[in-house]
Design a protein around this motif. Structure first.
Motif, PDB file in Angstrom:
ATOM      1  N   UNK B 469       0.825  -1.206   0.000  1.00 12.83           N
ATOM      2  CA  UNK B 469       0.000   0.000   0.000  1.00 12.83           C
ATOM      3  C   UNK B 469       0.857   1.253   0.000  1.00 12.83           C
ATOM      4  N   UNK B 470       1.862   1.277  -0.794  1.00  9.67           N
ATOM      5  CA  UNK B 470       2.780   2.413  -0.748  1.00  9.67           C
ATOM      6  C   UNK B 470       2.098   3.732  -1.099  1.00  9.67           C
ATOM      7  N   UNK B 471       2.407   4.712  -0.296  1.00  9.08           N
ATOM      8  CA  UNK B 471       1.924   6.066  -0.546  1.00  9.08           C
ATOM      9  C   UNK B 471       2.396   6.531  -1.928  1.00  9.08           C
ATOM     10  N   UNK B 472       3.600   6.077  -2.295  1.00 13.55           N
ATOM     11  CA  UNK B 472       4.198   6.567  -3.538  1.00 13.55           C
ATOM     12  C   UNK B 472       3.562   5.971  -4.789  1.00 13.55           C
ATOM     13  N   UNK B 473       2.933   4.820  -4.587  1.00 13.31           N
ATOM     14  CA  UNK B 473       2.239   4.246  -5.729  1.00 13.31           C
ATOM     15  C   UNK B 473       1.098   5.171  -6.168  1.00 13.31           C
ATOM     16  N   UNK B 474       0.338   5.621  -5.181  1.00 16.99           N
ATOM     17  CA  UNK B 474      -0.773   6.535  -5.489  1.00 16.99           C
ATOM     18  C   UNK B 474      -0.267   7.817  -6.133  1.00 16.99           C
ATOM     19  N   UNK B 475       0.763   8.357  -5.517  1.00 17.06           N
ATOM     20  CA  UNK B 475       1.272   9.628  -6.026  1.00 17.06           C
ATOM     21  C   UNK B 475       1.798   9.469  -7.445  1.00 17.06           C
ATOM     22  N   UNK B 476       2.483   8.355  -7.704  1.00 14.99           N
ATOM     23  CA  UNK B 476       2.993   8.204  -9.069  1.00 14.99           C
ATOM     24  C   UNK B 476       1.860   8.217 -10.062  1.00 14.99           C
ATOM     25  N   UNK B 477       0.771   7.555  -9.685  1.00 14.20           N
ATOM     26  CA  UNK B 477      -0.324   7.439 -10.656  1.00 14.20           C
ATOM     27  C   UNK B 477      -1.191   8.691 -10.718  1.00 14.20           C
ATOM     28  N   UNK B 478      -1.385   9.317  -9.555  1.00 17.22           N
ATOM     29  CA  UNK B 478      -2.417  10.354  -9.513  1.00 17.22           C
ATOM     30  C   UNK B 478      -1.914  11.740  -9.179  1.00 17.22           C
ATOM     31  N   UNK B 479      -0.607  11.809  -8.954  1.00 14.96           N
ATOM     32  CA  UNK B 479      -0.042  13.096  -8.530  1.00 14.96           C
ATOM     33  C   UNK B 479      -0.495  14.254  -9.372  1.00 14.96           C
ATOM     34  N   UNK B 480      -0.604  14.016 -10.691  1.00 13.16           N
ATOM     35  CA  UNK B 480      -0.904  15.154 -11.553  1.00 13.16           C
ATOM     36  C   UNK B 480      -2.292  15.723 -11.312  1.00 13.16           C
ATOM     37  N   UNK B 481      -3.215  14.889 -10.766  1.00 12.37           N
ATOM     38  CA  UNK B 481      -4.538  15.423 -10.457  1.00 12.37           C
ATOM     39  C   UNK B 481      -4.464  16.422  -9.311  1.00 12.37           C
ATOM     40  N   UNK B 482      -3.453  16.229  -8.454  1.00 14.09           N
ATOM     41  CA  UNK B 482      -3.340  17.104  -7.277  1.00 14.09           C
ATOM     42  C   UNK B 482      -2.206  18.098  -7.418  1.00 14.09           C
ATOM     43  N   UNK B 483      -1.559  18.067  -8.570  1.00  9.99           N
ATOM     44  CA  UNK B 483      -0.409  18.936  -8.777  1.00  9.99           C
ATOM     45  C   UNK B 483       0.742  18.624  -7.828  1.00  9.99           C
ATOM     46  N   UNK B 484       0.936  17.365  -7.557  1.00  8.32           N
ATOM     47  CA  UNK B 484       2.064  16.972  -6.712  1.00  8.32           C
ATOM     48  C   UNK B 484       2.957  16.027  -7.530  1.00  8.32           C
ATOM     49  N   UNK B 485       4.199  16.365  -7.634  1.00  3.49           N
ATOM     50  CA  UNK B 485       5.102  15.539  -8.420  1.00  3.49           C
ATOM     51  C   UNK B 485       6.257  15.044  -7.598  1.00  3.49           C
ATOM     52  N   UNK B 486       6.773  13.899  -7.996  1.00  3.62           N
ATOM     53  CA  UNK B 486       7.950  13.352  -7.321  1.00  3.62           C
ATOM     54  C   UNK B 486       9.197  13.717  -8.121  1.00  3.62           C
ATOM     55  N   UNK B 487      10.232  14.083  -7.384  1.00  4.18           N
ATOM     56  CA  UNK B 487      11.522  14.297  -8.013  1.00  4.18           C
ATOM     57  C   UNK B 487      12.383  13.141  -7.513  1.00  4.18           C
ATOM     58  N   UNK B 488      12.477  12.138  -8.362  1.00  2.47           N
ATOM     59  CA  UNK B 488      13.099  10.891  -7.939  1.00  2.47           C
ATOM     60  C   UNK B 488      14.600  10.958  -8.201  1.00  2.47           C
TER      61      UNK B 488
END
Ligand SMILES: Nc1ncnc2c1ncn2[C@@H]1O[C@H](COP(=O)(O)OP(=O)(O)OP(=O)(O)O)[C@@H](O)[C@H]1O
Ligand SMILES: [Mg+2]
Lengths: 430, 586
Positions: B469-488
């Motif tokens: 249930x990684x938090x990052x899985x959600x963000x990778x998939x949906x980040x753009x809906x919330x304007x949140x991006x990962x800088x990996x």
């Protein structure tokens, strides 16, 4: 047509034909070959002594090579045919001391000595009567550096008559006397006038372009040890007149004479040749010397000790007039190639009368050099200079397409009315 | 408009022959380097096209060796074989890749994938600094424009004055920074932080409506960013600013650290201490950074549903496995939670930094997070909590019509103590026209873009953890809906999970450690860069290849040293009105 070709009847026709060839020709040749076999094995074939790969030659030497290409169908303007000709000269330095074997001379040296390479030339003639001959003579005069026709023809007669006819005045009283007026003009040197088809014209143009390039090498300061031409040193003779039927035949002899004078070894190499039984000779060589042996085989003529070979008895064009052919193989990957030398040079420099051992030594020294210059990995077994010359002069389909585009453009630029300039479509070529 | 061909660069030769991967150039035979760009001018039917060909390998001759393999074979088998005069020929065969072509329509340059080839005998130019910069900049505008400056376009060994930027709207679609140790990742991060500040100030990038305010949560594992490596750091920017600009762009603080006492005095003024309360941690946060057996997570989930945000405290107070739980589970979980007990930053009761982080990230700020004194696990947990908190806030917003909805959603999703503290503030960020419950909310896509750096990414973005249930899985998939991006940020690509790799739309590929990583990088790139192996092999520090799904052209970029860009731009931070766009100049 196709439905005929696909029938068994057609296959049967072919079967009959091949059976016929086997029955008549091959069997006859086989018999002849067996008559020659012992002589080939014992006297004519030999191995090549190889230079080691890291050899330091006492005298590094230059090799020049010339090849030409072109098309007889560059453009058609109504009944006017435009030929395109390309000729390339390559000069390599054996450079064993530097370890970079057979390196081309610098472009600047080549430019200074021979002009920029490759050369590109165009020629045209129309279908008007005698125009092909006229224009051909004109172009040949332009191309060949030696301009005096008498100077061009005399070397042939000197070599051919063993010095009896050595200047123009010597014609008097010979069979040639009646032709003297014709022997002073380029156009009348063309005695095959009736057969001046487009390919014949093109062939002559190409040959003379190559010979002109060769002559430039011989008169330059380069002084190569070898001058390699592509093809054979054949001279086609006029049946009745007993002299070459085309100017190129004379020019070749002019080259041969000049080469001898300059101490250059002139030879011509052909990968595609019609020496019968080349494969049998190759097989014999392999049996004798082993699978990957490098070898050469002299093809003697009637005048040589032991006379001509039976296998080439009725092939009048082998050996060619005033030339000495050999077969050789420097790599088991290829079928044997043929190399021709100038017979006069050969008699002076290779052949030692009544001393087959000394003759063989001379031959071996010659082929040792030739083999050494044929080790480029790209064309292993074939003289690299010739390969490079070929690469440099060849006109690819793409090149031609482009050249044609440009010629159309030039015509537009000159404001010339558009005629039908496309060469004929292949499928329309009835 | 007819292009001034002299501006393309130095005339190098003519196209002899070629296809998508090979170009025969009749030209001057001299050094050509891998990575070099040849620009080929072609005009047909009145349309001008400029092709870009990248050199990926060389053969110094072109004598139509149809079968190179055969030649190599002959060289081997025939021990006495040589190659004659190969370096002397005038026709060069250059292996490489046709990258595409620029074409002008109605005065505007567009860039196309390589569906065509240049004409034979087309002129080949070599771009030169000082000659070609402006022309190349114009032609490649669609490929290089954006808001976040990375560096300048590199052609072979030269660098052109063609700045390469990332458009801010693509940041929420995640950015990867890949490079082996010493490849220049830290310097790049500092350059990016500066670019974000510059963009927020309106100093860089194209001036269009698409520019979004940017926030960044930047993990700094070696405490390098604030003071910099050499002369300057982010602190230098902050200090150079006049008070007004600093207040607008930086706010009261930008530096987060575990031990404020140990912070140099000048930085201390902008520092806050990192503290997080146990009740702000959710089970998911832990699942995102370490593995739990199904027994353990089911135990945790039960505890969480009973005690909600007090779940950690409760578990740590327990002494026996509760009924129905396999024995040993409690101890195993307690051992894992021991991390929190021992940690100086995760405390039962404290003044939490999360409120400040939330506020800063919703205000377009950058945060430099010194994690040098944290354990890896603490760093990962902090990143996770921050990411999850910020995204759950925006998620709550996204599922709401009004601020009233938002409050309900917030209590459902976030730890209640935290949410109670920030909700009024949040409403001021999220509401349109006030903070009363009946007011409508804003679309998260109009809020600042939040970039969260994930350092040492393979430790948490690996397939094992991403399976759960990684938090990052959600963000990778949906980040753009919330304007949140990962800088990996990672030294390796090969070990990263596919979910994150496939969602990544911008890759900044620096020098890589080994062939396996090179291969992984090439496979992962958003543009086809197959064949670039050699280029990766010869790359030096500070050089990178930027690939992006929204661009046709892979760009070779030279990242400048932070010190040099700072020195160049330092005057811009003083008394400058924000919001103006400055043209780039060298
Ligand atoms: N763009 C650049 N141009 C020139 N030199 C650079 C550049 N970027 C980094 N360097 C130099 O390379 C060295 C290492 O850079 P940096 O610390 O950024 O690498 P890193 O990838 O973060 O390494 P690590 O993985 O060890 O953290 C530094 O000494 C720096 O000066
Ligand atoms: Mg670093």
């Amino acid at each position: 047509m196709l439905e005929r070709i696909l029938t068994t009847k057609f296959r049967d026709t072919l079967k009959l034909l091949f059976a016929d060839i086997t029955n008549q020709q091959d069997r006859m040749d086989e018999e002849k070959f067996s008559e020659d076999e012992v002589r080939i094995k014992e006297r004519l074939l030999d191995t090549i002594d190889l230079y080691p790969p890291d050899v330091l030659l006492d005298d590094d030497f230059l090799v020049a090579a010339i090849d030409g290409s072109g098309t007889d169908n560059f453009m058609m303007l109504d009944d006017i045919r435009v030929h395109l000709l390309s000729t390339a000269t390559v000069v390599l330095d054996s450079k064993s001391r530097d370890g970079c074997f057979f390196e081309p001379l610098s472009t600047i040296t080549i430019m200074q000595q021979l002009g920029s390479q490759p050369h590109l030339d165009a020629h045209w003639h129309s279908g008007v009567r005698n125009d092909a001959r006229n224009k051909l003579a004109e172009t040949l005069e332009n191309i060949y550096p030696l301009k005096d026709v008498v100077d061009i023809v005399m070397p042939f007669f000197r070599d051919h008559t063993d010095g009896i006819v050595s200047s123009k005045s010597d014609f008097t009283g010979t069979i040639y006397e009646e032709y003297v007026p014709e022997l002073t003009d380029m156009e009348t040197l063309i005695t095959r006038a009736q057969m001046l088809t487009n390919p014949v014209v093109h062939d002559e143009l190409r040959k003379v372009s190559e010979y002109a390039a060769a002559r430039n090498v011989l008169t330059s300061d380069l002084r190569p040890k070898y001058l390699l031409l592509d093809g054979a040193l054949s001279v086609f003779m006029h049946f009745a007149r007993k002299y070459p039927s085309m100017p190129s035949g004379f020019m070749l002899r002019d080259l041969a004479e000049l080469a001898r004078r300059e101490g250059v070894i002139l030879c011509a190499v052909s990968k595609n040749h019609t020496i019968p039984f080349a494969h049998r000779i190759a097989k014999t060589a392999q049996d004798l010397f082993g699978e990957d042996a490098k070898w050469f085989c002299h093809l003697p003529c009637e005048d040589d000790p032991g006379g001509g070979l039976h296998i080439i008895e009725d092939r009048t064009y082998i050996p060619p007039e005033l030339a000495v052919p050999y077969l050789f193989s420097f790599s088991q990957e290829n079928r044997p190639s043929r190399i021709d030398f100038d017979r006069i040079w050969w008699l002076e420099n290779v052949f030692v009368p009544n001393d087959p051992i000394a003759t063989r030594q001379n031959e071996k020294a010659l082929f040792r050099d030739l083999e050494f210059m044929s080790r480029d990995a790209r064309w292993y077994g074939y003289p690299v200079a010739l390969a490079l010359a070929h690469e440099s002069c060849k006109l690819s389909y793409e090149d031609l397409r482009l050249a044609r585009d440009i010629s159309k453009d030039v015509r537009r630029e000159l404001g010339l009315v558009d005629r039908k300039i496309e060469p004929m479509r292949v499928d329309y070529n009835l | 408009m007819v292009l001034d061909r002299d501006k393309l660069g130095e005339l190098y030769g003519k196209v002899g022959m070629g296809n998508q991967t090979m170009l025969g150039i009749m030209g001057r035979n001299r050094d050509i380097s891998v990575g070099e760009i040849f620009v080929i001018y072609s005009q047909r039917d009145g349309t001008e096209r400029v092709f870009f060909f990248r050199v990926l390998g060389l053969e110094n001759y072109l004598r139509h060796v149809d079968d190179i393999g055969g030649v190599a074979g002959t060289l081997m088998v025939e021990g006495d074989a040589y190659l004659s005069g190969i370096e002397r020929n005038m026709l060069l065969s250059v292996n490489g890749k046709m990258l595409g072509y620029a074409q002008q329509t109605n005065g505007k340059w567009t860039f196309m994938s390589p569906r065509r080839l240049p004409d034979h005998l087309a002129s080949v130019y070599r771009p030169m600094p000082g000659i070609s910069d402006e022309q190349i900049r114009t032609m490649l505008a669609t490929q290089t424009d954006g808001h976040i400056y990375i560096g300048d376009l590199q052609v072979g060994e030269d660098t052109l004055d063609v700045p390469v930027l990332i458009p801010s709207e693509f940041l929420p679609m995640h950015v990867g920074i890949f490079g082996s140790t010493g490849s220049g990742k830290s310097n790049l991060m500092m350059v990016l932080i500066k670019s974000i500040i510059d963009s927020n100030m309106g100093l860089t990038g194209v001036s269009d409506d698409k520019r979004l305010t940017l926030s960044a949560f930047c993990i700094d594992p070696h405490d390098e960013f604030a003071k910099g490596v050499d002369k300057y750091g982010i602190q230098s920017i902050v200090e150079t600013m006049d008070d007004k600009t600093r207040k607008e762009v930086v706010g009261d603080f930008y530096y987060l650290t575990t031990h404020k006492k140990a912070t140099p005095r000048e930085v201390k003024r902008y520092a806050r201490e990192i503290r997080v309360q146990w009740n702000e941690i959710q089970p998911r946060d832990l699942y995102s950074i370490m593995e739990f057996t199904p027994q353990m997570s089911s135990f945790i989930d039960t505890q969480y549903s009973q005690h909600r945000e007090d779940w950690i405290e409760n578990i740590l107070d327990m002494t026996d496995d509760p009924a129905g739980t396999p024995s040993g589970t409690l101890n195993a979980v307690k051992r894992r939670l021991g991390l929190l007990e021992r940690s100086p930053i995760f405390e039962k009761r404290c003044s939490s930094i999360l409120d400040d982080i939330f506020h800063a990230m919703e205000s377009g700020r950058i945060l430099v997070v010194n994690t040098s004194l944290m354990s890896d696990m603490e760093q990962f947990l902090l990143t996770t909590i921050v990411t999850r908190t910020l995204s759950d806030m925006r998620r709550a917003l996204k599922s709401s019509g009004t601020l009233g909805d938002f409050e309900r959603q917030g209590y459902m999703r976030l730890p209640s103590q935290f949410f109670s503290r920030v909700k009024t503030q949040a409403k001021s960020f999220y509401g349109i026209g006030g903070i009363t419950d009946d007011l409508p909310v804003r679309d998260p896509r109009n809020l600042p873009v939040i970039l969260v750096t994930v350092e040492e990414a393979p430790s948490i973005l690996n397939p094992e953890l991403m399976r759960g249930q990684s938090v990052f899985k959600d963000i990778s998939r949906q980040g753009r809906k919330f304007n949140i991006g990962l800088l990996v940020v990672s030294q390796q690509v090969s070990v990263l999970d596919n979910v994150i790799l496939s969602q990544m739309n911008t890759e900044i590929n620096l020098r890589l450690g080994n062939e396996r990583e090179i291969r992984a990088c090439i496979e992962n790139a958003s543009v086809n860069i197959s064949g670039f192996e050699n280029e990766f092999r010869v790359m030096s520090r500070g050089e990178c290849i930027v690939t992006a799904s929204y661009r046709e052209l892979p760009l070779s970029v030279r990242i400048p040293l932070f010190d040099s860009v700072f020195e160049k731009d330092m005057n811009d931070y003083k008394g400058k009105k924000t919001g103006s766009t400055k043209k780039h100049e060298l």
